[in-house]
Design an enzyme around this catalytic site. Structure first.
Site, mmCIF file in Angstrom:
data_model
loop_
_atom_site.group_PDB
_atom_site.id
_atom_site.type_symbol
_atom_site.label_atom_id
_atom_site.label_comp_id
_atom_site.label_asym_id
_atom_site.label_seq_id
_atom_site.Cartn_x
_atom_site.Cartn_y
_atom_site.Cartn_z
ATOM 1 N N TYR A 72 47.363 1.083 20.243
ATOM 2 C CA TYR A 72 46.870 1.508 21.556
ATOM 3 C C TYR A 72 47.913 1.284 22.655
ATOM 4 O O TYR A 72 47.742 1.751 23.771
ATOM 5 C CB TYR A 72 45.577 0.759 21.922
ATOM 6 N N LYS A 92 46.654 -2.648 6.286
ATOM 7 C CA LYS A 92 46.881 -1.624 5.274
ATOM 8 C C LYS A 92 48.320 -1.785 4.795
ATOM 9 O O LYS A 92 49.163 -0.883 4.964
ATOM 10 C CB LYS A 92 46.654 -0.227 5.864
ATOM 11 N N ASP A 123 40.378 -0.687 4.622
ATOM 12 C CA ASP A 123 39.369 0.271 4.166
ATOM 13 C C ASP A 123 38.428 -0.389 3.146
ATOM 14 O O ASP A 123 37.204 -0.215 3.205
ATOM 15 C CB ASP A 123 40.021 1.543 3.582
ATOM 16 N N ASP A 177 38.856 -2.670 16.185
ATOM 17 C CA ASP A 177 37.972 -1.838 16.992
ATOM 18 C C ASP A 177 36.860 -1.257 16.104
ATOM 19 O O ASP A 177 35.669 -1.334 16.416
ATOM 20 C CB ASP A 177 38.821 -0.704 17.607
ATOM 21 N N ASP A 206 32.799 -2.963 15.429
ATOM 22 C CA ASP A 206 31.620 -2.141 15.719
ATOM 23 C C ASP A 206 30.741 -2.016 14.479
ATOM 24 O O ASP A 206 29.516 -2.106 14.562
ATOM 25 C CB ASP A 206 32.033 -0.732 16.176
#
Ligand code: NAD
Length: 368
Positions: free
Chosen positions: A142, A192, A225, A249, A253
């Site tokens: 970001y 990852k 993942d 992020d 959630d």
């Protein structure tokens, strides 16, 4: 010793409504427990723009840097949607996070027994769940450069850059290990590393920090993942999860929603220790300003009250008092009291924001 100091920035929409209930808990701590705070209040977001033409004045920013902890309500609303990006309410929030350098974002996912049927997962998968996601908040994709939309030949290309330095990874890893020591002593780091160099560095640095200073904490690694799958399959296998800004992020959630309503979710954002040893800190509910219900006295104040409980635990080392607040919340839910957002499909009669705050105070009195 001076009282600990708090800056309340209630913000917009339901922010001031839910913060009024937090103020009741703060006063209760003073009158019932002899724990007094020096509380000041100021504006952030749309209300600050209305008063000063900016979502956060320099003077408010300076106050936030001085206090022991900031308690924030929520910012934003349709009235401000057309403002220039530079003065949008959310810019006030981003400025606080950036200038206080709040790099470690703590998002608990805790399932109160009385709400276990609220989850989209089966009761036995979520009942008693208590995990913490630590998300790196000030770096990563970001913020990385280069970024932008560029022309390449006769088409456009959108570019963002995932970038992490060793020190950025080390400090958030340290924050996760410290947290784990106060909980069930387990950290799972997610990245990852199979497809991203920044993930390889992440895994290396987390392992180094662990080897050097935290061998007493159990550390595991998981691809993000696979982590998402495991979070929905059997979330209770985790204690603390540490991950980067982007994966955090998404995963925070996902984890939060395991437990039901947005009106229940607190958060903390922590930075480096100040001269008094306390971390720079801001506590806020995960939800926004909920313009659809603002001004109606319907909002659930629990997320904001639980954010104050996090302040007690993480800024003021008052874990017992934090647990007392959490127990009071658990009690009112077990008694069947519900704001409108907590009513299931079978309905029922909701109570309002102030009544929920009062019920929590009554439950706090019962803990004495
Ligand atoms: P929101 O979280 O404000 O609301 C989403 C839905 O959840 C709404 O239906 C709302 O009524 C409900 N809800 C949220 N909190 C609740 C509570 N405590 N009790 C009962 N119901 C609750 O998200 P949104 O509608 O996408 O955004 C509204 C505004 O808030 C926007 O301007 C957005 O930019 C802003 N926002 C601010 C923050 C923040 O201040 N940290 C976070 C998210 C969104």
């Amino acid at each position: 010793m001076a009282n600990p100091s708090l800056l309340i920035l209630a913000g917009d929409g339901i922010g001031p409504e839910v913060m009024d209930e937090v103020k009741k808990v703060i006063s209760w701590m003073g009158s019932a427990r002899g724990i007094h705070f020096d509380v000041s209040e100021d504006l952030v977001g749309g209300c600050a723009y209305d008063a000063h033409g900016t979502p956060l004045t320099d003077a408010t920013m300076a106050k936030a840097q001085e206090v022991d902890a900031v308690l924030l309500g929520a910012v934003g609303g349709p009235k401000y949607d057309k403002l220039d990006f530079s003065v949008k309410p959310e810019r006030g929030l981003l400025r606080l996070r950036k200038e206080m350098d709040l790099f470690s974002n703590l998002r608990p996912a805790q399932c109160f027994d009385a709400l276990a049927d609220f989850s989209s997962l089966k009761r036995d998968v979520v009942a008693g769940l208590d995990i913490m996601i630590v998300r790196e908040l000030t770096s990563g994709v970001y913020f990385g450069e280069p970024r932008g939309i560029f022309k390449e030949g006769n088409e456009r290309v959108g570019i963002n850059t995932q970038r992490y330095t060793e020190s950025e990874i080390a400090r958030v890893a340290k924050s996760a290990f410290e947290l784990a020591r106060r909980r069930n002593n387990k950290v799972c780091s997610m990245e990852k590393a199979n497809v991203m160099e920044s993930g390889i560095l992440w895994r290396d640095v987390v392992t180094e920090v662990h080897q050097r200073d935290y061998q007493d904490v159990e550390l595991s690694h998981m691809y993000a993942d696979a982590g998402a799958m495991q979070l929905t399959r059997w979330p209770k296998q985790f204690d603390v999860i540490v991950t980067d800004n982007l994966f955090g992020d998404l995963l925070s959630d996902l984890a939060a929603m395991l437990t039901g309503s947005l009106g229940m979710l607190p958060s903390a954002s922590l930075g480096a220790p100040m001269a008094n040893g306390r971390p720079k800190a801001m506590y806020e509910p995960v939800h926004g300003s909920a313009p659809d219900i603002a001004g109606q006295g319907k909002a659930n104040p629990i997320a904001c009250i639980l954010s104050f409980a996090m302040a007690l635990r993480y800024s003021f080392d008052m874990g017992d008092e934090a647990a007392r607040v959490e127990k009071a919340v658990e009690k009112v839910l077990a008694d069947g009291l519900r704001t409108a957002d907590l009513l299931g499909p079978e309905g029922g009669s909701p109570i309002g924001t102030a009544a929920m705050g009062d019920a929590i105070i009554a439950a706090l009195n019962e803990t004495l």
